[in-house]
Design a protein around this motif. Structure first.
Motif, PDB file in Angstrom:
ATOM      1  N   HIS A 183       0.807  -1.217   0.000  1.00  0.00           N
ATOM      2  CA  HIS A 183       0.000   0.000   0.000  1.00  0.00           C
ATOM      3  C   HIS A 183       0.843   1.272   0.000  1.00  0.00           C
ATOM      4  CE1 HIS A 183      -2.822  -2.931   2.187  1.00  0.00           C
ATOM      5  NE2 HIS A 183      -3.161  -2.888   0.922  1.00  0.00           N
ATOM      6  N   LYS A 184       2.068   1.184   0.526  1.00  0.00           N
ATOM      7  CA  LYS A 184       2.934   2.352   0.552  1.00  0.00           C
ATOM      8  C   LYS A 184       4.355   1.926   0.237  1.00  0.00           C
ATOM      9  CE  LYS A 184       3.635   6.683   3.032  1.00  0.00           C
ATOM     10  NZ  LYS A 184       3.230   7.503   4.198  1.00  0.00           N
ATOM     11  N   VAL A 185       5.053   2.771  -0.505  1.00  0.00           N
ATOM     12  CA  VAL A 185       6.407   2.461  -0.954  1.00  0.00           C
ATOM     13  C   VAL A 185       7.385   3.463  -0.352  1.00  0.00           C
ATOM     14  CG1 VAL A 185       7.937   2.316  -2.955  1.00  0.00           C
ATOM     15  CG2 VAL A 185       5.590   1.451  -3.113  1.00  0.00           C
ATOM     16  N   TYR A 186       8.495   2.953   0.182  1.00  0.00           N
ATOM     17  CA  TYR A 186       9.604   3.776   0.649  1.00  0.00           C
ATOM     18  C   TYR A 186      10.825   3.400  -0.184  1.00  0.00           C
ATOM     19  CZ  TYR A 186       6.725   4.797   4.752  1.00  0.00           C
ATOM     20  OH  TYR A 186       5.711   5.200   5.586  1.00  0.00           O
ATOM     21  N   ALA A 187      11.379   4.356  -0.903  1.00  0.00           N
ATOM     22  CA  ALA A 187      12.515   4.070  -1.779  1.00  0.00           C
ATOM     23  C   ALA A 187      13.645   5.055  -1.506  1.00  0.00           C
ATOM     24  CB  ALA A 187      12.093   4.153  -3.243  1.00  0.00           C
ATOM     25  N   PHE A 188      14.836   4.529  -1.248  1.00  0.00           N
ATOM     26  CA  PHE A 188      16.012   5.368  -1.053  1.00  0.00           C
ATOM     27  C   PHE A 188      16.711   5.587  -2.389  1.00  0.00           C
ATOM     28  CE2 PHE A 188      15.541   4.198   3.395  1.00  0.00           C
ATOM     29  CZ  PHE A 188      15.936   5.367   4.044  1.00  0.00           C
ATOM     30  N   GLY A 245       5.503   7.145  -1.028  1.00  0.00           N
ATOM     31  CA  GLY A 245       4.237   7.431  -1.692  1.00  0.00           C
ATOM     32  C   GLY A 245       3.314   6.238  -1.607  1.00  0.00           C
ATOM     33  N   SER A 246       2.035   6.497  -1.716  1.00  0.00           N
ATOM     34  CA  SER A 246       1.037   5.430  -1.634  1.00  0.00           C
ATOM     35  C   SER A 246       0.810   4.823  -3.011  1.00  0.00           C
ATOM     36  CB  SER A 246      -0.283   5.973  -1.081  1.00  0.00           C
ATOM     37  OG  SER A 246      -0.103   6.488   0.225  1.00  0.00           O
ATOM     38  N   ALA A 272      22.430  -6.420 -14.363  1.00  0.00           N
ATOM     39  CA  ALA A 272      22.248  -5.694 -13.104  1.00  0.00           C
ATOM     40  C   ALA A 272      20.868  -5.967 -12.521  1.00  0.00           C
ATOM     41  CB  ALA A 272      22.434  -4.196 -13.329  1.00  0.00           C
ATOM     42  N   GLN A 273      20.811  -6.059 -11.203  1.00  0.00           N
ATOM     43  CA  GLN A 273      19.547  -6.318 -10.527  1.00  0.00           C
ATOM     44  C   GLN A 273      18.684  -5.062 -10.502  1.00  0.00           C
ATOM     45  OE1 GLN A 273      18.447  -9.315  -9.253  1.00  0.00           O
ATOM     46  NE2 GLN A 273      20.241 -10.168 -10.281  1.00  0.00           N
ATOM     47  N   SER A 274      17.385  -5.258 -10.608  1.00  0.00           N
ATOM     48  CA  SER A 274      16.436  -4.154 -10.531  1.00  0.00           C
ATOM     49  C   SER A 274      15.778  -4.164  -9.154  1.00  0.00           C
ATOM     50  CB  SER A 274      15.369  -4.305 -11.618  1.00  0.00           C
ATOM     51  OG  SER A 274      14.306  -3.401 -11.406  1.00  0.00           O
ATOM     52  N   PRO A 275      15.476  -2.993  -8.586  1.00  0.00           N
ATOM     53  CA  PRO A 275      14.810  -2.978  -7.274  1.00  0.00           C
ATOM     54  C   PRO A 275      13.422  -3.598  -7.315  1.00  0.00           C
ATOM     55  CG  PRO A 275      14.887  -0.777  -8.234  1.00  0.00           C
ATOM     56  CD  PRO A 275      15.768  -1.637  -9.068  1.00  0.00           C
ATOM     57  N   VAL A 276      12.802  -3.627  -8.488  1.00  0.00           N
ATOM     58  CA  VAL A 276      11.507  -4.286  -8.665  1.00  0.00           C
ATOM     59  C   VAL A 276      11.622  -5.214  -9.866  1.00  0.00           C
ATOM     60  CG1 VAL A 276       9.045  -3.999  -9.093  1.00  0.00           C
ATOM     61  CG2 VAL A 276      10.264  -2.313  -7.721  1.00  0.00           C
ATOM     62  N   CYS A 287       6.219  12.098  -0.990  1.00  0.00           N
ATOM     63  CA  CYS A 287       7.015  12.965  -0.117  1.00  0.00           C
ATOM     64  C   CYS A 287       8.496  12.649  -0.308  1.00  0.00           C
ATOM     65  CB  CYS A 287       6.640  12.752   1.350  1.00  0.00           C
ATOM     66  SG  CYS A 287       4.931  13.186   1.754  1.00  0.00           S
ATOM     67  N   TYR A 288       9.338  13.668  -0.089  1.00  0.00           N
ATOM     68  CA  TYR A 288      10.780  13.499  -0.212  1.00  0.00           C
ATOM     69  C   TYR A 288      11.441  13.983   1.077  1.00  0.00           C
ATOM     70  CZ  TYR A 288       9.628  13.194  -5.183  1.00  0.00           C
ATOM     71  OH  TYR A 288       9.085  12.839  -6.385  1.00  0.00           O
ATOM     72  N   GLU A 289      12.456  13.252   1.495  1.00  0.00           N
ATOM     73  CA  GLU A 289      13.196  13.632   2.699  1.00  0.00           C
ATOM     74  C   GLU A 289      14.665  13.291   2.499  1.00  0.00           C
ATOM     75  OE1 GLU A 289      13.499  12.431   7.454  1.00  0.00           O
ATOM     76  OE2 GLU A 289      11.930  11.571   6.178  1.00  0.00           O
ATOM     77  N   GLN A 290      15.534  14.264   2.751  1.00  0.00           N
ATOM     78  CA  GLN A 290      16.963  14.002   2.614  1.00  0.00           C
ATOM     79  C   GLN A 290      17.491  13.409   3.909  1.00  0.00           C
ATOM     80  OE1 GLN A 290      19.284  17.114   0.933  1.00  0.00           O
ATOM     81  NE2 GLN A 290      21.229  16.042   1.175  1.00  0.00           N
ATOM     82  N   ILE A 291      18.168  12.286   3.788  1.00  0.00           N
ATOM     83  CA  ILE A 291      18.781  11.615   4.930  1.00  0.00           C
ATOM     84  C   ILE A 291      20.251  11.413   4.590  1.00  0.00           C
ATOM     85  CG2 ILE A 291      18.781   9.564   6.394  1.00  0.00           C
ATOM     86  CD1 ILE A 291      15.843   9.217   5.795  1.00  0.00           C
ATOM     87  N   GLY A 292      21.101  12.278   5.147  1.00  0.00           N
ATOM     88  CA  GLY A 292      22.507  12.248   4.768  1.00  0.00           C
ATOM     89  C   GLY A 292      22.629  12.578   3.292  1.00  0.00           C
ATOM     90  N   PRO A 293      23.422  11.822   2.551  1.00  0.00           N
ATOM     91  CA  PRO A 293      23.550  12.083   1.107  1.00  0.00           C
ATOM     92  C   PRO A 293      22.409  11.475   0.290  1.00  0.00           C
ATOM     93  CG  PRO A 293      24.971  10.272   1.723  1.00  0.00           C
ATOM     94  CD  PRO A 293      24.351  10.770   3.010  1.00  0.00           C
ATOM     95  N   ASP A 294      21.534  10.696   0.934  1.00  0.00           N
ATOM     96  CA  ASP A 294      20.471   9.987   0.217  1.00  0.00           C
ATOM     97  C   ASP A 294      19.149  10.745   0.294  1.00  0.00           C
ATOM     98  OD1 ASP A 294      22.369   8.030  -0.166  1.00  0.00           O
ATOM     99  OD2 ASP A 294      21.680   6.821   1.536  1.00  0.00           O
TER     100      ASP A 294
END
Length: 344
Positions: free
Chosen positions: A92-97, A142-143, A108-112, A130-137
């Motif tokens: 239902h919700k995806v978090y991607a770095f 998003g839903s 090469a491997q794909s994340p999906v 939504c976007y959030e910077q965490i360190g350099p990432d």
């Protein structure tokens, strides 16, 4: 208290690992029934709960945890399992770095993993991103829009009896197939079952899958050298997905290379490939015969001709052809196919 869950079909995991330390958090392993019974005993001795499933898939696992009262589950997995979970409609919700790095390569491997999409117009859109910077990432969240179960178009009574007399048109049971890793994934044209079919010059040629053969058939019999190039590219495609992408792209970009009678013969071409596939592999034929009495539906949300469509608006011709083939195998069809197939 949070629960750590390890999902594995084969239980091919090390005997000693930090995963099995239950001092901080309880741990559960969900696996296919019968997998490494001796290792299951070892895990139980460490305090790890083991739950077996007859057929291990994300949907059944999520239903199990729902019944146990868990309201939120985070999936951290590789591309193949991620694709399976998305296809099953349990994400239902995806978090991607997003990291400031570039990596690539043919293998090469794909994340999906494989979702059966070859065009950007088929992509799933995320909502409330939504976007959030965490360190350099960057963390993007998003839903994911719910993926509805396709409700198939069940043929009328007369149509049903014409396709397969074993089906009860009043109370039909429905078997869905789509992804190759699904319980009936072998019914998909993308399954890794090669077929040997007659060639234009009278010889025989082996195709890596029914999808390879079907896509290449669009350009067979055309004298233009460009059509022969298309056939060569499709035949050398490393996967059915790549073969489909090449065939569809060439058909769209170079319609002059497509055989003039394609729309008239494509159903017969598909049936020839299916008949060869299920005749060449006895266990596939047995699997098809075991579905006798059920309506077969390719649960593709995108293909409105071969599949059932996203909301049941599809024509489901692939399912219909499989039912016709099943009926022929059962000896209950009044007509027989003239398709040619060479046993592998």
């Amino acid at each position: 208290m949070p629960l750590r869950v390890v999902m594995t079909k084969s239980l091919d995991l090390p005997d000693e690992a930090n995963l099995w330390d239950v001092s901080d958090v309880p741990t559960m392993v969900v696996t296919q029934r019968g997998a490494r019974k001796s290792f299951q005993k070892i895990l139980a001795s460490k305090g790890v709960e083991v739950v077996e499933f007859d057929i291990l898939n994300p949907r059944d696992v999520m239903e199990y945890f729902h019944d146990r009262g868990y309201l939120s589950i985070m999936w951290e997995c590789g591309g193949r399992l991620a694709a399976s979970a998305i296809s099953d409609g349990v994400i239902h919700k995806v978090y991607a770095f997003l990291a400031p790095k570039i990596i690539g390569g043919t293998n090469a491997q794909s994340p999906v993993g494989e979702l059966g999409m070859v065009e950007m117009t088929q992509a799933f859109d995320l909502l409330d991103v939504c976007y959030e910077q965490i360190g350099p990432d960057m963390l993007m969240s998003g839903s994911l829009q719910p993926i509805p179960d396709p409700t198939p178009i069940i043929p009328s009574e007369n149509e049903t009896l014409a396709i397969d007399p074993t089906v009860n048109p009043y109370e039909p049971s429905i078997i869905f197939f789509y992804k190759t890793w699904d319980p009936y994934g072998a019914f998909s044209n993308f399954s890794a079952h090669s077929i040997k079919m007659p060639e234009e010059n009278g010889g025989n040629v082996t195709w890596s899958s029914v999808e390879h053969y079907y896509q290449a058939s669009k350009f067979m019999g055309v004298s233009d050298s460009g059509a022969k190039d298309c056939i060569g590219k499709i035949k050398s495609a490393k996967s059915p997905e790549e073969a489909a992408k090449v065939g569809r792209s060439m058909q769209r970009l170079h319609p002059n290379l497509v055989r003039a009678d394609w729309e008239d013969v494509k159903i017969d071409v598909m049936y020839s490939g299916l008949r060869c596939k299920f005749s060449s592999y006895p266990y596939l034929k047995s699997m098809l015969l075991a579905t006798s009495g059920s309506v077969l539906v390719e649960a593709s949300p995108h293909d409105l001709f071969w599949g059932g469509g996203r909301e049941g608006e599809g024509l489901n011709y692939l399912g219909r052809l499989l039912m016709r083939l099943r009926s022929e195998f059962l000896g209950e069809s009044s007509t027989s196919s003239e398709s040619t197939c060479l046993a592998l």
